[in-house]
Design a protein around this motif. Structure first.
Motif, PDB file in Angstrom:
ATOM      1  N   ASP A  48      41.906  39.649  32.150  1.00 50.46           N
ATOM      2  CA  ASP A  48      43.007  38.713  31.894  1.00 50.46           C
ATOM      3  C   ASP A  48      44.082  38.776  32.981  1.00 50.46           C
ATOM      4  O   ASP A  48      45.263  38.954  32.686  1.00 50.46           O
ATOM      5  N   HIS A  49      43.683  38.665  34.228  1.00 49.82           N
ATOM      6  CA  HIS A  49      44.586  38.662  35.379  1.00 49.82           C
ATOM      7  C   HIS A  49      45.337  39.981  35.558  1.00 49.82           C
ATOM      8  O   HIS A  49      46.392  40.009  36.196  1.00 49.82           O
ATOM      9  N   THR A  50      44.812  41.062  34.993  1.00 49.14           N
ATOM     10  CA  THR A  50      45.380  42.394  35.184  1.00 49.14           C
ATOM     11  C   THR A  50      44.318  43.274  35.819  1.00 49.14           C
ATOM     12  O   THR A  50      43.216  43.398  35.288  1.00 49.14           O
ATOM     13  N   LEU A  51      44.661  43.856  36.969  1.00 51.68           N
ATOM     14  CA  LEU A  51      43.763  44.734  37.704  1.00 51.68           C
ATOM     15  C   LEU A  51      44.217  46.162  37.459  1.00 51.68           C
ATOM     16  O   LEU A  51      45.382  46.500  37.693  1.00 51.68           O
ATOM     17  N   ILE A  52      43.310  47.004  36.962  1.00 58.89           N
ATOM     18  CA  ILE A  52      43.630  48.394  36.653  1.00 58.89           C
ATOM     19  C   ILE A  52      42.728  49.284  37.487  1.00 58.89           C
ATOM     20  O   ILE A  52      41.502  49.173  37.435  1.00 58.89           O
TER      21      ILE A  52
ATOM     22  N   GLY B  77      49.320  39.715  36.619  1.00 61.02           N
ATOM     23  CA  GLY B  77      49.428  38.357  37.140  1.00 61.02           C
ATOM     24  C   GLY B  77      48.646  38.185  38.427  1.00 61.02           C
ATOM     25  O   GLY B  77      49.089  37.492  39.343  1.00 61.02           O
ATOM     26  N   VAL B  78      47.481  38.792  38.482  1.00 59.60           N
ATOM     27  CA  VAL B  78      46.652  38.719  39.683  1.00 59.60           C
ATOM     28  C   VAL B  78      46.158  37.288  39.870  1.00 59.60           C
ATOM     29  O   VAL B  78      45.584  36.695  38.969  1.00 59.60           O
TER      30      VAL B  78
ATOM     31  N   LEU C 113      44.021  50.571  27.779  1.00 64.54           N
ATOM     32  CA  LEU C 113      44.486  49.185  27.689  1.00 64.54           C
ATOM     33  C   LEU C 113      45.536  49.032  26.598  1.00 64.54           C
ATOM     34  O   LEU C 113      46.556  48.361  26.785  1.00 64.54           O
ATOM     35  N   LYS C 114      45.318  49.677  25.484  1.00 64.35           N
ATOM     36  CA  LYS C 114      46.268  49.614  24.375  1.00 64.35           C
ATOM     37  C   LYS C 114      47.593  50.250  24.780  1.00 64.35           C
ATOM     38  O   LYS C 114      48.656  49.695  24.543  1.00 64.35           O
TER      39      LYS C 114
END
Length: 156
Positions: free
Chosen positions: A26-30, A71-72, A149-150
């Motif tokens: 969801d547009h989040t890079l971890i 917001g990637v 993630l949580k």
């Protein structure tokens, strides 16, 4: 697992980092990262939430953390393609993958970023010269799990 979050991504330097398995959701890079270098605070005089944890640790290494880009909009490993990305909020990062030992660079355009420390994070003044088995164990034991993630959403 996550104990502290700094919203100042500019303090991260990937010069000697080892990367774990990257997750884009969801547009989040971890990115699980070992041996991330803590840079000095920038000249922008902005007090970022959570940044105080790095004060006094400039130039030291974090043995393990998660680097998070939110917001990637764009990710590329192609240098020529990266030149088409506007300079604002575009960064180049790279590192050695913990399983393959292969080095790779990538460019990312994002809206905001943060560094998440865990209960396994320690500051060191020299990099941790992990053996291959130690890298595998550390990065495999700390994957981007549903728990991570949580916890990241709790700390927003």
């Amino acid at each position: 697992m996550i104990t502290h979050i700094s919203h100042n991504i500019s303090r991260a330097n990937f010069a000697e980092v080892t990367l774990g398995n990257v997750v884009l959701l969801d547009h989040t890079l971890i990115i699980p990262a070992a041996n991330l270098i803590v840079m000095e605070k920038g000249d922008d005089n902005i007090n970022y939430p959570g940044d105080e944890v790095f004060n006094g640790h400039e130039g030291s290494y974090v043995n393990f953390c998660f680097v998070v880009y939110e917001g990637v909009e764009t990710i590329t490993s192609n240098f020529d393609t990266s030149r088409d990305i506007p300079l604002e909020k575009r960064d180049c990062y790279g590192g050695v993958h913990y399983l393959t030992g292969a080095y790779a660079e990538f460019w990312v355009k994002y809206n905001s970023g943060k560094i998440a420390l865990t209960n396994q994070s320690e500051f060191r003044y020299i990099p941790n010269f992990f053996s291959r088995d130690e890298k595998i164990r550390l990065l495999a034991e700390c994957p981007v799990s549903s728990q991570v993630l949580k916890e990241l959403s709790i700390f927003k």
